[in-house]
Design an enzyme around this catalytic site. Structure first.
Site, mmCIF file in Angstrom:
data_model
loop_
_atom_site.group_PDB
_atom_site.id
_atom_site.type_symbol
_atom_site.label_atom_id
_atom_site.label_comp_id
_atom_site.label_asym_id
_atom_site.label_seq_id
_atom_site.Cartn_x
_atom_site.Cartn_y
_atom_site.Cartn_z
ATOM 1 N N HIS A 105 26.763 -7.926 4.414
ATOM 2 C CA HIS A 105 25.439 -7.300 4.465
ATOM 3 C C HIS A 105 25.239 -6.640 5.815
ATOM 4 O O HIS A 105 25.770 -7.097 6.832
ATOM 5 C CB HIS A 105 24.337 -8.317 4.186
ATOM 6 C CG HIS A 105 24.374 -9.555 5.043
ATOM 7 N ND1 HIS A 105 25.324 -10.555 4.862
ATOM 8 C CD2 HIS A 105 23.607 -9.953 6.076
ATOM 9 C CE1 HIS A 105 25.109 -11.512 5.747
ATOM 10 N NE2 HIS A 105 24.083 -11.173 6.511
ATOM 11 N N HIS A 107 22.426 -5.582 8.564
ATOM 12 C CA HIS A 107 21.049 -5.783 9.026
ATOM 13 C C HIS A 107 20.486 -4.468 9.551
ATOM 14 O O HIS A 107 21.160 -3.747 10.292
ATOM 15 C CB HIS A 107 21.022 -6.783 10.190
ATOM 16 C CG HIS A 107 21.437 -8.170 9.835
ATOM 17 N ND1 HIS A 107 20.536 -9.170 9.545
ATOM 18 C CD2 HIS A 107 22.670 -8.731 9.722
ATOM 19 C CE1 HIS A 107 21.195 -10.289 9.287
ATOM 20 N NE2 HIS A 107 22.493 -10.046 9.383
#
Ligand SMILES: [Zn+2]
Length: 149
Positions: A105, A107
């Site tokens: 992922h 950020h």
């Protein structure tokens, strides 16, 4: 620390709709939603729908899309009501790099003057000379193999 796809992975559950998230973006490859434990107000995560544990597992096309979507979300944060003054894009790959959910992922972290979020370098304060920099550069080039530009 690898976790299989499915119910044991919180991001797989969010993608499947079996865990709650506040979405801001979805397409065929990616979703983006509010981080449940934000470091600043508005902190977003860009997450592949597929369970790709680490950076090396992310196909280039998906990784490229993660950056494109992260860039669009950064622009939205800057244009929005939260008076965002800056943005950090941050990807943690591996436990040593502070990855805590082993489903890759990106950020997108809005920044505000005085928000208190800092990268602190207090355990290694090396200042390599040019010889050391060149040796490290050669090692990285060798590891790239035929992939260098
Ligand atoms: Zn997953």
């Amino acid at each position: 620390v690898s976790v299989p796809p499915g119910p044991s992975c919180i991001f797989c559950r969010i993608v499947a709709g079996t865990a709650d998230a506040s979405f801001v973006y979805e397409d065929d490859d990616l979703v983006a939603f509010m981080d449940i434990n934000p470091v600043t107000r508005g902190h977003l995560l860009v997450v592949p729908r597929a369970h790709l544990p680490g950076l090396a597992d992310v196909p280039p096309q998906v990784g490229g899309r993660m950056f494109v979507v992260g860039r669009e979300l950064a622009a939205a944060l800057r244009a929005g009501p939260m008076t965002t003054q800056g943005i950090n894009l941050f990807l943690a790959d591996g436990a040593a790099a502070m990855q805590s959910v082993f489903h890759a992922h990106l950020h997108v972290i809005p920044r505000f003057r005085g928000d208190g979020f800092r990268f602190v370098r207090d355990h290694w304060s090396g200042s390599p000379d040019r010889t050391e920099l060149e040796a490290d550069a050669a090692a990285v080039r060798a590891a790239l193999g035929g992939a260098e530009a």
